[in-house]
Design an enzyme around this catalytic site. Structure first.
Site, PDB file in Angstrom:
ATOM      1  N   LYS A  74       0.834  -1.198   0.000  1.00  0.00           N
ATOM      2  CA  LYS A  74       0.000   0.000   0.000  1.00  0.00           C
ATOM      3  C   LYS A  74       0.864   1.242   0.000  1.00  0.00           C
ATOM      4  O   LYS A  74       1.832   1.332   0.755  1.00  0.00           O
ATOM      5  CB  LYS A  74      -0.883   0.011   1.259  1.00  0.00           C
ATOM      6  CG  LYS A  74      -1.931   1.102   1.257  1.00  0.00           C
ATOM      7  CD  LYS A  74      -3.140   0.656   0.468  1.00  0.00           C
ATOM      8  CE  LYS A  74      -4.197   1.751   0.349  1.00  0.00           C
ATOM      9  NZ  LYS A  74      -3.832   2.798  -0.603  1.00  0.00           N
ATOM     10  N   LYS A 110       5.205   2.511  -2.773  1.00  0.00           N
ATOM     11  CA  LYS A 110       5.093   3.904  -3.218  1.00  0.00           C
ATOM     12  C   LYS A 110       5.298   3.951  -4.723  1.00  0.00           C
ATOM     13  O   LYS A 110       6.001   3.109  -5.295  1.00  0.00           O
ATOM     14  CB  LYS A 110       6.145   4.787  -2.529  1.00  0.00           C
ATOM     15  CG  LYS A 110       5.722   6.240  -2.411  1.00  0.00           C
ATOM     16  CD  LYS A 110       4.660   6.401  -1.342  1.00  0.00           C
ATOM     17  CE  LYS A 110       4.252   7.847  -1.155  1.00  0.00           C
ATOM     18  NZ  LYS A 110       3.262   7.992  -0.065  1.00  0.00           N
TER      19      LYS A 110
END
Length: 474
Positions: A74, A110
């Site tokens: 995430k 990311k």
């Protein structure tokens, strides 16, 4: 050596590694295991062509998956000309530790595209976003159970809706396609309260610290937020919402800083009025009743109780750390304090609430959105009316027993069932309060001197626990 180079002795990623290594000294864990936790598991660097106007432009982009100890991974996607591999790796690592601290079951990731969205048309931004998404799909770097992006610097609901639409078009049989990305518009499966989540999380974390008599006594402050003098650097999404919540809680916002400079008023600034001025003039400078400060960095050095850097990394460094007069620093931005400055502030007794805990509000509410998308049910839909009916019956019983009618406005407030935003904010508040006390308790029990090291120790322990349950390490 230039002043800029002096301030950035470390690369952004090496700053995180240095903090990690400092925490590792408090753990009796095999070096190989620590190296595995510290390393980025997968770095996807891509170049793809996009037709901009009449020319073909090659776009540089990244997606980094730092840890697979939990899936999906995430992390947000940022659009900026400053995007590079070191930055994206660092932010992915921070996501891993954030998720562990607030007990969100994700590995850190990311993404980033090297471009300036302000110089491109909406059509071209959409074209680049959709092509980037298709590249992620090709390499299996996106999916509800694999890797779930979110907004970051330069992106928002619009870009997330394009990512979702592109994913759905290429994965039409994916029943949980909505959960491939978070930060979407409400109409496309987004969750209420996501936009202000990071700023609100910052507020909850600092508010909890200020409630503790022992901690406030250590820096010579009274308990509570009312009357506390606050400086906020950065009026983006995070800084704006943090400033708003502090102002509503009775704190005095004495200074606000942006790229072009800062404004100061010891009696306090009305955040809404400053934003109105910013929209009308394009700058926070020359705000009525406030003093202009040309050098935005100097605003960080003003006398205050709480300083909230909510913009760039490395803004507090070895050259200005001794000039900081704040008693408490809340890291709303990622990496605003260099390791050298951190040591200086620690020796001076300044309380630093670290980024890997304090700005985890965004990923916490993203988790709520992901769960909502997987369950295919809006929060509050099944229990709101039931709660209202139960409250109505209870009120009727109370009125009968007391032989007194409750005022209409009071009855309306009591009868109201929980809406989605109420449940989201309640979950965020509980998460931030719980995370704060877990870090604080570990800090006290181990004799660790600062919250950052304690937070890293806590995160590493949680990650190791996950690996052990998977049976990866002996």
């Amino acid at each position: 050596m230039s002043k800029k180079n002096q301030n950035k002795t470390y690369s952004f990623f090496s700053c995180i590694e240095k903090n990690f290594d400092k925490a590792a000294r408090f753990l009796s864990i095999e070096k190989g295991i620590l190296e595995q936790i510290k390393a980025c598991n997968a770095v996807y660097r891509m170049h793809f062509p996009v037709k901009i106007g009449k020319k073909i432009k090659v776009i540089e982009a990244y997606r980094v998956q730092h840890s697979h100890h939990k899936l999906p991974c995430k992390g947000g996607i940022r659009y900026s000309t400053k995007v590079n591999q070191d930055e994206i790796m660092t932010l992915a690592a921070l996501m891993t530790y954030k998720c562990a601290i607030v007990d969100v079951p994700f590995g850190g990731a990311k993404g980033g595209i090297k471009m300036d969205p302000q110089t491109l048309s909406v059509e071209n931004i959409e074209k680049i976003t959709r092509r980037y998404t298709s590249e992620l799909i090709k390499k299996n770097f996106i999916g509800p159970g694999i890797d779930v992006p979110a907004p970051d610097y330069g992106t928002g609901e619009r870009e997330m809706s394009w990512i979702f639409d592109t994913f759905l078009s290429l994965r039409p049989v994916e029943v949980d396609a909505l959960a491939c990305v978070t930060g979407k518009p409400i109409s496309q499966g987004g969750v209420r309260g996501r936009k202000e989540a990071t700023g609100l999380g910052v507020f909850y974390g600092i508010r909890e610290l200020c409630r503790l008599k022992e901690d406030m006594f250590s820096v010579g402050l009274d308990v509570g937020l009312v009357g506390k003098r606050v400086i906020i650097q950065g009026l983006g999404n995070v800084g704006y919402h943090a400033a708003t919540f502090f102002h509503e809680a009775g704190a005095i916002i004495i200074a606000l800083a942006e790229r072009e400079g800062a404004i100061y008023n010891k009696k306090g600034l009305n955040v809404s009025d400053v934003i109105f001025h910013l929209k009308n003039t394009g700058s926070i400078l020359n705000f009525p009743g406030a003093k202009n400060i040309d050098n935005t960095e100097k605003a960080l050095e003003l006398e205050c109780d709480i300083l909230i850097p909510a913009a760039l990394e490395n803004v507090i460094h070895k050259n200005n750390a001794n000039c900081i007069q704040a008693k408490i620093i809340g890291e709303a931005a990622n990496g605003p304090i260099t390791p050298e400055a951190d040591e200086i502030l620690e020796k001076r007794g300044v309380i630093v609430v670290p980024d890997i805990y304090l700005n985890a509000g965004g990923v916490t509410v993203s988790y709520f959105e992901w769960l909502k998308n997987l369950s295919h049910v809006r929060y509050g839909r099944m229990e709101k009316r039931f709660s209202e009916n139960m409250n109505a019956e209870l009120l009727q019983v109370i009125e009968t027993i007391c032989r007194k009618k409750i005022l209409k406005e009071e009855k309306k407030m009591i009868l109201r069932g929980a809406r989605e935003i109420d449940l989201v904010r309640s979950g965020l508040e509980d998460t931030m309060i719980s995370g704060f006390h877990k870090i604080r308790e570990l800090k006290k029990s181990t004799g660790i001197k600062n919250m950052r090291t304690a937070a890293f120790v806590f995160a590493i322990k949680k990650i190791i626990d996950s690996y052990e349950k998977l049976g990866i390490f002996p």
